[in-house]
Design a protein around this motif. Sequence first.
Motif, short mmCIF file in Angstrom:
data_model
loop_
_atom_site.label_atom_id
_atom_site.label_comp_id
_atom_site.label_asym_id
_atom_site.label_seq_id
_atom_site.Cartn_x
_atom_site.Cartn_y
_atom_site.Cartn_z
N ALA A 1 33.55 7.75 33.24
CA ALA A 1 32.71 8.86 32.80
C ALA A 1 31.28 8.40 32.55
N HIS A 2 31.10 7.12 32.20
CA HIS A 2 29.76 6.58 31.92
C HIS A 2 29.75 5.14 32.40
N THR A 3 28.67 4.73 33.05
CA THR A 3 28.61 3.37 33.61
C THR A 3 28.17 2.34 32.58
N GLY A 4 27.87 2.76 31.35
CA GLY A 4 27.58 1.82 30.28
C GLY A 4 26.15 1.32 30.30
N ASP A 5 25.90 0.26 29.53
CA ASP A 5 24.55 -0.27 29.36
C ASP A 5 24.01 -0.84 30.67
N THR A 6 22.71 -0.69 30.85
CA THR A 6 22.03 -1.27 32.00
C THR A 6 21.85 -2.77 31.78
N ALA A 7 21.45 -3.46 32.85
CA ALA A 7 21.20 -4.90 32.74
C ALA A 7 20.11 -5.19 31.72
N GLU A 8 19.09 -4.32 31.65
CA GLU A 8 18.01 -4.51 30.69
C GLU A 8 18.50 -4.34 29.26
N MET A 9 19.37 -3.36 29.03
CA MET A 9 19.93 -3.15 27.70
C MET A 9 20.80 -4.33 27.28
N VAL A 10 21.57 -4.85 28.22
CA VAL A 10 22.44 -5.98 27.93
C VAL A 10 21.62 -7.22 27.60
N GLN A 11 20.54 -7.44 28.34
CA GLN A 11 19.66 -8.58 28.07
C GLN A 11 19.05 -8.46 26.68
N ALA A 12 18.61 -7.24 26.33
CA ALA A 12 18.04 -7.03 25.00
C ALA A 12 19.06 -7.29 23.91
N ARG A 13 20.28 -6.82 24.10
CA ARG A 13 21.34 -7.03 23.11
C ARG A 13 21.66 -8.51 22.96
N SER A 14 21.76 -9.20 24.08
CA SER A 14 22.08 -10.62 24.05
C SER A 14 21.01 -11.41 23.30
N ALA A 15 19.74 -11.08 23.54
CA ALA A 15 18.64 -11.78 22.87
C ALA A 15 18.64 -11.51 21.38
N LEU A 16 18.87 -10.25 21.00
CA LEU A 16 18.85 -9.89 19.58
C LEU A 16 20.00 -10.55 18.83
N LEU A 17 21.19 -10.52 19.41
CA LEU A 17 22.35 -11.11 18.75
C LEU A 17 22.22 -12.63 18.67
N ALA A 18 21.65 -13.25 19.70
CA ALA A 18 21.47 -14.69 19.69
C ALA A 18 20.51 -15.13 18.60
N ALA A 19 19.61 -14.25 18.21
CA ALA A 19 18.66 -14.58 17.13
C ALA A 19 19.31 -14.55 15.76
N GLY A 20 20.56 -14.06 15.67
CA GLY A 20 21.32 -14.12 14.42
C GLY A 20 21.12 -12.98 13.46
N HIS A 21 20.38 -11.95 13.86
CA HIS A 21 20.08 -10.87 12.92
C HIS A 21 21.31 -10.06 12.49
N PHE A 22 22.33 -10.01 13.36
CA PHE A 22 23.53 -9.24 13.03
C PHE A 22 24.67 -10.14 12.55
N GLU A 23 24.34 -11.36 12.16
CA GLU A 23 25.35 -12.28 11.64
C GLU A 23 26.09 -11.73 10.43
N PRO A 24 25.44 -11.05 9.48
CA PRO A 24 26.21 -10.50 8.36
C PRO A 24 27.28 -9.51 8.81
N LEU A 25 26.98 -8.74 9.83
CA LEU A 25 27.99 -7.81 10.34
C LEU A 25 29.11 -8.55 11.05
N ALA A 26 28.77 -9.55 11.84
CA ALA A 26 29.81 -10.34 12.53
C ALA A 26 30.75 -10.99 11.53
N SER A 27 30.21 -11.52 10.44
CA SER A 27 31.04 -12.17 9.41
C SER A 27 31.96 -11.16 8.74
N ALA A 28 31.43 -9.96 8.46
CA ALA A 28 32.24 -8.93 7.81
C ALA A 28 33.35 -8.45 8.73
N ILE A 29 33.06 -8.30 10.00
CA ILE A 29 34.08 -7.87 10.96
C ILE A 29 35.18 -8.92 11.06
N ALA A 30 34.80 -10.18 11.17
CA ALA A 30 35.79 -11.25 11.26
C ALA A 30 36.67 -11.30 10.02
#
Length: 276
Positions: free
Chosen positions: A49-78
């Motif tokens: 129904a939807h082809t999902g995130d574009t390559a540009e969106m995925v690159q942006a997500r990867s860069a942001l997550l690699a910078a560690g800004h969402f680490e508190p959320l990752a820890s809480a989920i784990a």
Amino acid sequence: MHPAVITHLRCPVCRESLSPAERALRCGNGHSFDIARQGYVDLTAGRPAHTGDTAEMVQARSALLAAGHFEPLASAIAAEATAEGLVVEVGAGTAYYLARCVGQTEHAGIAVDTSKAALRRAARAGERIGAIRADIWQGLPIADGAAAVILDVFAPRSGAEFARVLRPGGRLVVATPAEGHLAELVDALGLIRVDPAKRERLHKSLDEWFVQAAQRRVRAPLALSRADAHALVGMGPSAWHTEPAAIARALDAMTEPIAATLDVDLTAWQRRESRA
């Protein structure tokens, strides 16, 4: 693809078990699905129904997550993903949260997404993580009761499919943006606001099949570079509704670090074992 992943997968056409065969997965009825050279396998039964995130969106997500800004959320989920066994993440993107959960166990993980760009990265997220292309609205090509944990982080939800795939005693962990999520950027850049009825929509999508077992709020201040802030805009739903040049001009006028707030509602759910 790791054997511990393949054993839980099912043919999207006939629901039979799948086995590896010459860079492909094949069921006993002869349906065959190629494993892409990047490591993921397309198990969609028809056009998603939807082809999902574009390559540009995925690159942006990867860069942001690699910078560690969402680490508190990752820890809480784990911390919430406590059941022992297979972990499935729906709308997994790069499998950032899945890798965190699988990495603290000896179990396998399945990253599900419709974006081929995201799956290319998810397939490299860990040796015991398999990446599959599938649309939750068409049904997940995963065996009944296979998952000990299902993760849904800012992703579409199907209560019926989650209940089918989750084993008795398993745990569904859902992350949704709270009203203050990235509010500073939302106000300054005119981004999409959090739906005020999101809590009602969450319960409407899950209450028939699940009972809420836990809830917590994950809040943390963010200090962003302009590149980080641009990535935050580019990786989310606002990427479809904003003009990149206008966002860049607005960010250029801001002083670094740019303040924002991570604000997420994290809920854990258990299957209703008996329904009227």
